[in-house]
Scaffold this active site. Structure first.
Site, short mmCIF file in Angstrom:
data_model
loop_
_atom_site.label_atom_id
_atom_site.label_comp_id
_atom_site.label_asym_id
_atom_site.label_seq_id
_atom_site.Cartn_x
_atom_site.Cartn_y
_atom_site.Cartn_z
CB ILE A 66 14.54 36.58 14.36
CG1 ILE A 66 14.68 36.17 12.88
CG2 ILE A 66 14.63 35.37 15.25
CD1 ILE A 66 16.01 35.48 12.57
CB SER A 67 9.41 37.08 11.61
OG SER A 67 9.03 38.39 11.95
CD GLN A 68 5.49 31.99 12.61
OE1 GLN A 68 5.11 32.50 13.66
NE2 GLN A 68 4.83 31.01 12.00
#
Length: 224
Positions: A66-68
């Site tokens: 999950i992207s920052q």
């Protein structure tokens, strides 16, 4: 005063995240409101929930992440920079955990389509999107490189994994006046985030910043 509700204990962390994003240059009110509204901790593994609002990518299994928060916010802000009529049709390539999908749905309503190539993540995203009331997003288990030609054109396209070159099918499915945001990986392994704008005269490309994404999987790649 103690907080109440299903997401008790995470509200203040989400508030801090939004304040941090503002300091990092996220200024679009719709993006900030979406980031303040979507419970990111419900899109990560339970063991990692205490880190859900940190400025870091987190594993979601199957070699995916999950992207920052900043990455989600800046990509969404780039999509919104041309304004919003409420009629935009949005395509996301790489549903992943469903967090970016939920942010898009919060902004664009039920005109959001999302493709995931890994079946387990496709199923997981369905469950997690239902848990936050975003079950009307159209989810597809398919090859993101191919897009959704039967639903095209799309006014906005967002790609959440890095490809070595611009996928031709996605360029063809972008509407005139549309915007696409995606990371591309160069031959030396360095990735950059790009904004592609489609005009009647052709495409206008803008390199935004360096990036770090998992690879975009296609049908020739390893199956999960």
């Amino acid at each position: 005063m103690p907080r109440s509700g299903h997401w008790q204990g995470f509200d203040w962390r989400r508030e801090r995240m939004v304040h941090r994003l503002e300091h990092m240059g996220i200024h679009n009110p719709a993006v900030l409101h979406a980031m303040a509204s979507i419970p990111r901790h419900l899109f990560v593994e339970e063991a990692l929930r205490s880190r859900a609002y940190d400025e870091t990518a987190l594993p979601i299994g199957l070699a995916q992440t999950i992207s920052q928060p900043y990455t989600v916010a800046i990509m969404t802000q780039l999509l919104l920079a041309a304004g919003k009529t409420g009629q935009e049709k949005v395509l996301e390539i790489g549903t992943g955990s469903g967090y970016q999908t939920a942010v898009l749905q919060h902004i664009y309503g039920n005109n959001v389509y999302s493709i995931e190539r890994i079946f387990e993540l496709h199923q997981l995203a369905k469950k997690q999107l239902r848990s936050v009331g975003a079950s009307l997003v159209r989810l597809a288990y398919d090859d993101g490189y191919a897009g959704l030609p039967h639903e095209a054109p799309f006014d906005r396209i967002i790609v959440t994994a890095a490809a070595p070159e611009l996928p031709l099918a996605l360029l063809q499915q972008l509407a005139i006046g549309g915007r696409m945001v995606l990371p591309l990986e160069e031959a030396n392994g360095v990735q950059y985030l790009w904004l592609i704008e489609k005009t009647p005269q052709g495409f206008h490309e803008t390199c935004v910043q360096e990036a770090n994404f998992v690879p975009l999987i296609n049908e020739q790649d390893e199956e999960f």
